[in-house]
Design a protein around this motif. Structure first.
Motif, PDB file in Angstrom:
ATOM      1  N   GLY A  33       0.791  -1.222   0.000  1.00 39.11           N
ATOM      2  CA  GLY A  33       0.000   0.000   0.000  1.00 39.11           C
ATOM      3  C   GLY A  33       0.822   1.270   0.000  1.00 39.11           C
ATOM      4  N   TRP A  34       2.049   1.214   0.527  1.00 36.85           N
ATOM      5  CA  TRP A  34       2.894   2.414   0.561  1.00 36.85           C
ATOM      6  C   TRP A  34       3.426   2.695  -0.841  1.00 36.85           C
ATOM      7  CZ3 TRP A  34       2.717   5.822   4.234  1.00 36.85           C
ATOM      8  CH2 TRP A  34       2.281   5.423   5.486  1.00 36.85           C
ATOM      9  N   LYS A  35       3.244   3.929  -1.296  1.00 37.71           N
ATOM     10  CA  LYS A  35       3.623   4.311  -2.654  1.00 37.71           C
ATOM     11  C   LYS A  35       4.842   5.211  -2.712  1.00 37.71           C
ATOM     12  CE  LYS A  35       0.350   1.928  -4.293  1.00 37.71           C
ATOM     13  NZ  LYS A  35       0.697   0.612  -4.773  1.00 37.71           N
ATOM     14  N   ARG A  36       4.956   6.105  -1.734  1.00 37.87           N
ATOM     15  CA  ARG A  36       6.031   7.075  -1.770  1.00 37.87           C
ATOM     16  C   ARG A  36       6.354   7.551  -0.362  1.00 37.87           C
ATOM     17  NH1 ARG A  36       6.718  10.205  -7.027  1.00 37.87           N
ATOM     18  NH2 ARG A  36       5.323   8.706  -7.823  1.00 37.87           N
ATOM     19  N   PHE A  37       7.611   7.869  -0.108  1.00 40.36           N
ATOM     20  CA  PHE A  37       8.050   8.392   1.184  1.00 40.36           C
ATOM     21  C   PHE A  37       8.966   9.580   0.940  1.00 40.36           C
ATOM     22  CE2 PHE A  37      11.434   8.709   4.324  1.00 40.36           C
ATOM     23  CZ  PHE A  37      10.698   8.908   5.476  1.00 40.36           C
ATOM     24  N   TYR A  38       8.813  10.616   1.764  1.00 37.97           N
ATOM     25  CA  TYR A  38       9.677  11.789   1.692  1.00 37.97           C
ATOM     26  C   TYR A  38      10.173  12.144   3.083  1.00 37.97           C
ATOM     27  CZ  TYR A  38       7.584  12.659  -2.889  1.00 37.97           C
ATOM     28  OH  TYR A  38       7.147  12.549  -4.189  1.00 37.97           O
ATOM     29  N   ALA A  39      11.404  12.600   3.154  1.00 43.16           N
ATOM     30  CA  ALA A  39      11.948  13.227   4.351  1.00 43.16           C
ATOM     31  C   ALA A  39      12.529  14.547   3.862  1.00 43.16           C
ATOM     32  CB  ALA A  39      13.027  12.357   4.994  1.00 43.16           C
ATOM     33  N   ILE A  40      12.024  15.646   4.414  1.00 37.66           N
ATOM     34  CA  ILE A  40      12.485  16.956   3.972  1.00 37.66           C
ATOM     35  C   ILE A  40      12.958  17.758   5.179  1.00 37.66           C
ATOM     36  CG2 ILE A  40      11.015  16.954   1.925  1.00 37.66           C
ATOM     37  CD1 ILE A  40       9.045  18.739   3.362  1.00 37.66           C
ATOM     38  N   ARG A  41      13.871  18.692   4.908  1.00 37.56           N
ATOM     39  CA  ARG A  41      14.431  19.512   5.982  1.00 37.56           C
ATOM     40  C   ARG A  41      14.305  20.974   5.597  1.00 37.56           C
ATOM     41  NH1 ARG A  41      20.331  18.016   7.914  1.00 37.56           N
ATOM     42  NH2 ARG A  41      20.740  18.398   5.725  1.00 37.56           N
ATOM     43  N   SER A  42      13.961  21.807   6.547  1.00 38.47           N
ATOM     44  CA  SER A  42      13.805  23.238   6.316  1.00 38.47           C
ATOM     45  C   SER A  42      15.130  23.851   5.857  1.00 38.47           C
ATOM     46  CB  SER A  42      13.338  23.929   7.602  1.00 38.47           C
ATOM     47  OG  SER A  42      13.395  25.334   7.469  1.00 38.47           O
ATOM     48  N   VAL A  43      15.056  24.733   4.863  1.00 39.43           N
ATOM     49  CA  VAL A  43      16.270  25.431   4.427  1.00 39.43           C
ATOM     50  C   VAL A  43      16.640  26.542   5.408  1.00 39.43           C
ATOM     51  CG1 VAL A  43      15.955  24.876   1.988  1.00 39.43           C
ATOM     52  CG2 VAL A  43      14.977  26.991   2.888  1.00 39.43           C
ATOM     53  N   GLY A  44      15.692  26.939   6.266  1.00 36.61           N
ATOM     54  CA  GLY A  44      15.959  27.975   7.255  1.00 36.61           C
ATOM     55  C   GLY A  44      16.347  27.443   8.623  1.00 36.61           C
ATOM     56  N   ASP A  45      16.089  26.175   8.862  1.00 35.97           N
ATOM     57  CA  ASP A  45      16.386  25.564  10.167  1.00 35.97           C
ATOM     58  C   ASP A  45      16.679  24.085   9.945  1.00 35.97           C
ATOM     59  OD1 ASP A  45      16.510  24.511  12.721  1.00 35.97           O
ATOM     60  OD2 ASP A  45      14.568  25.314  13.364  1.00 35.97           O
ATOM     61  N   GLU A  46      17.945  23.737   9.932  1.00 38.57           N
ATOM     62  CA  GLU A  46      18.329  22.347   9.637  1.00 38.57           C
ATOM     63  C   GLU A  46      17.809  21.348  10.657  1.00 38.57           C
ATOM     64  OE1 GLU A  46      22.735  22.064  11.724  1.00 38.57           O
ATOM     65  OE2 GLU A  46      22.591  22.415   9.575  1.00 38.57           O
ATOM     66  N   ASN A  47      17.312  21.830  11.780  1.00 41.56           N
ATOM     67  CA  ASN A  47      16.780  20.930  12.810  1.00 41.56           C
ATOM     68  C   ASN A  47      15.277  20.680  12.668  1.00 41.56           C
ATOM     69  OD1 ASN A  47      19.313  20.626  14.188  1.00 41.56           O
ATOM     70  ND2 ASN A  47      19.049  22.727  14.873  1.00 41.56           N
ATOM     71  N   GLU A  48      14.634  21.305  11.685  1.00 40.17           N
ATOM     72  CA  GLU A  48      13.215  21.046  11.432  1.00 40.17           C
ATOM     73  C   GLU A  48      13.100  20.062  10.276  1.00 40.17           C
ATOM     74  OE1 GLU A  48       8.958  23.224  10.587  1.00 40.17           O
ATOM     75  OE2 GLU A  48      10.789  24.376  10.304  1.00 40.17           O
ATOM     76  N   VAL A  49      12.532  18.894  10.573  1.00 42.67           N
ATOM     77  CA  VAL A  49      12.422  17.816   9.594  1.00 42.67           C
ATOM     78  C   VAL A  49      10.965  17.387   9.498  1.00 42.67           C
ATOM     79  CG1 VAL A  49      13.092  15.424   9.088  1.00 42.67           C
ATOM     80  CG2 VAL A  49      14.764  17.013  10.037  1.00 42.67           C
TER      81      VAL A  49
END
Length: 100
Positions: A33-49
């Motif tokens: 059932g899982w089709k896609r996964f993303y992990a993104i990080r803020s360009v303004g705060d590397e600690n926000e994921v």
């Protein structure tokens, strides 16, 4: 289609450790059932994921897949790098567009 999404504020300097611990390996056995996964990080705060994935199935099927897989173990192991949580839930995709 459902989207599981979590916003995390990580402890300073732990983004790489978090990613290594939480993100499944390419060869991991992914529940159906899982089709896609993303992990993104803020360009303004590397600690926000933000992590999110798209699931094609019912809410019950999504939860059953999480319970039968390694999700809880990965999430628990990654929690040591998390300072705080923002949004954390399962959302219904109400519209999808491809922009070309």
């Amino acid at each position: 289609m459902l989207c599981a999404l979590t916003v995390r504020k990580l402890k300073p300097g732990t983004a790489e450790d978090f990613m290594r611990t939480f993100v499944p390996d390419d060869d991991a056995d992914v529940p159906a059932g899982w089709k896609r996964f993303y992990a993104i990080r803020s360009v303004g705060d590397e600690n926000e994921v933000i992590t999110f994935g798209f699931f094609d199935g019912t809410l019950e099927e999504l939860r059953a897949g999480q319970e039968s897989g390694e999700y809880d173990e990965r999430r628990a192991a990654a929690d040591e790098f998390v300072e705080s949580l923002g949004a954390d839930g399962i959302y219904e995709v109400v519209e999808e567009r491809t922009m070309e």
